[in-house]
Scaffold this active site. Structure first.
Site, PDB file in Angstrom:
ATOM      1  N   ASP A  74      -4.829 -17.051 -18.373  1.00 59.92           N
ATOM      2  CA  ASP A  74      -4.990 -15.602 -18.400  1.00 59.92           C
ATOM      3  C   ASP A  74      -5.073 -15.161 -16.937  1.00 59.92           C
ATOM      4  O   ASP A  74      -6.101 -15.310 -16.286  1.00 59.92           O
ATOM      5  CB  ASP A  74      -6.264 -15.240 -19.171  1.00 59.92           C
ATOM      6  CG  ASP A  74      -6.576 -13.735 -19.107  1.00 59.92           C
ATOM      7  OD1 ASP A  74      -5.875 -12.995 -18.380  1.00 59.92           O
ATOM      8  OD2 ASP A  74      -7.534 -13.318 -19.779  1.00 59.92           O
TER       9      ASP A  74
ATOM     10  N   LYS B 297      -3.172  -3.655 -13.912  1.00 59.30           N
ATOM     11  CA  LYS B 297      -4.141  -4.155 -12.916  1.00 59.30           C
ATOM     12  C   LYS B 297      -3.442  -4.580 -11.627  1.00 59.30           C
ATOM     13  O   LYS B 297      -4.087  -4.828 -10.628  1.00 59.30           O
ATOM     14  CB  LYS B 297      -4.930  -5.329 -13.495  1.00 59.30           C
ATOM     15  CG  LYS B 297      -5.852  -4.877 -14.616  1.00 59.30           C
ATOM     16  CD  LYS B 297      -6.713  -5.979 -15.169  1.00 59.30           C
ATOM     17  CE  LYS B 297      -7.502  -5.445 -16.348  1.00 59.30           C
ATOM     18  NZ  LYS B 297      -8.257  -6.481 -17.045  1.00 59.30           N
TER      19      LYS B 297
ATOM     20  N   CYS C 155     -16.045  -6.488 -21.641  1.00 56.03           N
ATOM     21  CA  CYS C 155     -15.232  -7.236 -22.621  1.00 56.03           C
ATOM     22  C   CYS C 155     -15.489  -8.733 -22.527  1.00 56.03           C
ATOM     23  O   CYS C 155     -14.572  -9.549 -22.708  1.00 56.03           O
ATOM     24  CB  CYS C 155     -13.740  -6.972 -22.465  1.00 56.03           C
ATOM     25  SG  CYS C 155     -13.278  -5.266 -22.700  1.00 56.03           S
TER      26      CYS C 155
HETATM   27  C1  LIG Z   1      -8.295  -6.783 -18.239  1.00 54.65           C
HETATM   28  C2  LIG Z   1      -8.268  -8.196 -18.697  1.00 54.65           C
HETATM   29  C3  LIG Z   1      -7.647  -8.552 -19.891  1.00 54.65           C
HETATM   30  C4  LIG Z   1      -7.027  -7.554 -20.819  1.00 54.65           C
HETATM   31  O1  LIG Z   1      -6.042  -6.770 -20.200  1.00 54.65           O
HETATM   32  P1  LIG Z   1      -5.228  -5.726 -21.078  1.00 54.65           P
HETATM   33  O2  LIG Z   1      -4.377  -5.019 -20.101  1.00 54.65           O
HETATM   34  O3  LIG Z   1      -6.241  -4.842 -21.730  1.00 54.65           O
HETATM   35  O4  LIG Z   1      -4.458  -6.512 -22.083  1.00 54.65           O
HETATM   36  C5  LIG Z   1      -7.648  -9.879 -20.243  1.00 54.65           C
HETATM   37  N1  LIG Z   1      -8.205 -10.826 -19.460  1.00 54.65           N
HETATM   38  C6  LIG Z   1      -8.800 -10.516 -18.298  1.00 54.65           C
HETATM   39  C7  LIG Z   1      -9.389 -11.606 -17.461  1.00 54.65           C
HETATM   40  C8  LIG Z   1      -8.864  -9.200 -17.886  1.00 54.65           C
HETATM   41  O5  LIG Z   1      -9.466  -8.883 -16.739  1.00 54.65           O
END
Ligand SMILES: *Cc1c(COP(=O)(O)O)cnc(C)c1O
Length: 422
Positions: free
Chosen positions: A216, A242, A380
């Site tokens: 990820d 991001k 989250c």
């Molecule tokens: C922000 C984030 C996500 C989710 O990103 P989305 O754009 O909402 O799919 C997943 N993993 C990490 C580590 C994040 O910082």
């Protein structure tokens, strides 16, 4: 700790020449804004980063001059738009050093990228009793898709631990590996603690145990460069918003042999070769996994974002942010009364903290009134909050446009929070 006087002159004279943060800031129109009469200090790039003018312009230019559906029309605009769209796939491949653009699947977000792997690779290759290892630091997006398979198939989720500082425990991880391990799904950088996970070593160990690895990269790719071939990961996911690009677009990189063994994800237009009621055949990857009209303008915007950060240089961005991190750490330490949650040795420029004796939501509210935007809550990552024994934290996450002045403003606002709340 030594006081750092000015960090905008980042370590190394090359980066100083190449990375002029004041010039960079002028590329981001939103940063000129005042909130509550104060100039905006944006320390929430970890939730979503702001967009440079080139990204805004690329999206606008697409809609104003050549927008059309892709892979379909026989007309001029459709061809031009398809070319621009597919050129971004190649740009993405270059940016992460994928062997080919065919390794790059366009998704709507990293959340979708991970769900895609769970729903296609996972449902085909995992059976009851198989194990997926995640870490204690995962975002919900890298936990819940595996829990859905736990319910559906009966796989087992194993959780690799961290220590009190937020350090990933490689030895404990090693002990979780077994012939039952089929996948290690792990974040490259914790979105809460900033911990940089030694993913290259994780991948090497997982492969030695016969497991595949999904990274990820939502936070990793924005803070340092990524080379998927050097990492040797099987999957790498990230999200456009991001990385200074639009929301609504994400990427899944996969190794060719892994992707070609995977069945389709969603069915619909654009992913098929031939459809009939007696049977339908599917395209080769990556198109097999891209049903329906893709996020066209968002992909164009992501291409512009990738060219923008590449132009600045990921190494220069990393050096600039590391300078900010060191400066912020020392100023927070000097201020006193603030506990930094997450003190791993290798960290990206993300600082979660608590002000002793104050609720994090109150602290964030005071910071906001001082013009300092942070995020507060569980980020989250509820299992991580449980592990650390906190209800939530305030998080200051830095981007390429932040300055030592922003750190000074954060410290001043924290001083104010101490006056008001303690
Ligand atoms: C922000 C984030 C996500 C989710 O990103 P989305 O754009 O909402 O799919 C997943 N993993 C990490 C580590 C994040 O910082």
């Amino acid at each position: 700790m030594n006081k750092v006087v000015s960090i905008d002159a980042a370590p190394g004279s090359n980066s100083l020449a190449a990375f002029d943060v004041e010039r960079v800031r002028r590329d981001f129109p939103i940063l000129k804004q005042k909130v509550y009469g104060k100039s905006l200090v944006f320390l929430d790039s970890g939730a979503s980063a702001q967009k440079p003018q080139v990204v805004i312009d690329a999206v606008r230019e697409c809609y104003e001059t050549y927008y059309s559906n892709v892979h379909r029309g026989a007309h001029f605009l459709s061809q031009r738009c398809t070319d621009a769209y597919e050129a971004v796939r190649a740009d993405i491949a270059g940016f992460i050093n994928a062997p080919s653009e065919n390794n790059v699947v366009i998704t709507s977000s990293v959340t979708e990228s991970i769900n895609l792997v769970a729903q296609t690779w996972g449902r085909k290759f995992l059976k009851a009793g198989d194990e997926v290892i995640v870490s204690e630091m995962e975002h919900h997006a890298n936990i819940v898709p595996w829990q859905l398979l736990e319910t559906e198939i009966g796989i087992t989720i194993k959780v690799a631990p961290i220590d009190e500082n937020g350090e990933f425990l490689l030895d404990s991880f090693k002990q979780l590996l077994s012939p039952k391990t089929k996948l290690v799904a792990i974040t490259e950088v914790s979105n809460v603690l900033g911990t940089i996970v030694p993913v290259k070593e994780v991948i090497r160990l997982a492969h030695a145990a016969g497991a595949l690895v999904l990274i990820d990269g939502a936070q990793g790719i924005v803070h340092h460069g990524v080379d998927v071939q050097d990492l040797d990961c099987d999957f790498y996911g990230f999200t456009g918003h991001k990385l200074y690009g639009p929301s609504g677009v994400g990427v899944l990189y996969g190794k060719a042999e892994v992707l070609s063994a995977m069945p389709p994800y969603q069915g619909g237009g654009d992913m098929i070769e031939k459809v009939s009621f007696s049977g339908t055949t599917f395209k080769e990857p990556p198109h097999r996994f891209e049903a329906g009209t893709p996020p066209i303008a968002q992909v164009i915007g992501l291409g512009a974002a990738i060219r923008y950060v590449s132009g600045l240089g990921m190494d220069n961005i990393a050096a600039h942010e590391q300078g900010l991190l060191a400066y912020a750490n020392s100023r927070i330490e000097d201020l006193g009364g603030v506990r930094i949650v997450g003190q791993a040795h290798d960290k990206a420029a993300i600082i979660s903290f608590l002000l002793d004796g104050a609720h994090p939501f109150d602290v964030a509210a005071v910071l906001d009134r001082q013009g300092v935007a942070t995020r507060v809550g569980h980020h989250c990552a509820e299992p991580l909050m449980d592990r650390l024994g906190v209800v939530g934290t305030v998080r200051a996450s830095f981007g390429l446009y932040n300055t030592s002045d922003d750190v000074d403003r954060l410290i001043a606002a924290l001083g104010k929070a101490k006056d008001l709340l303690l």
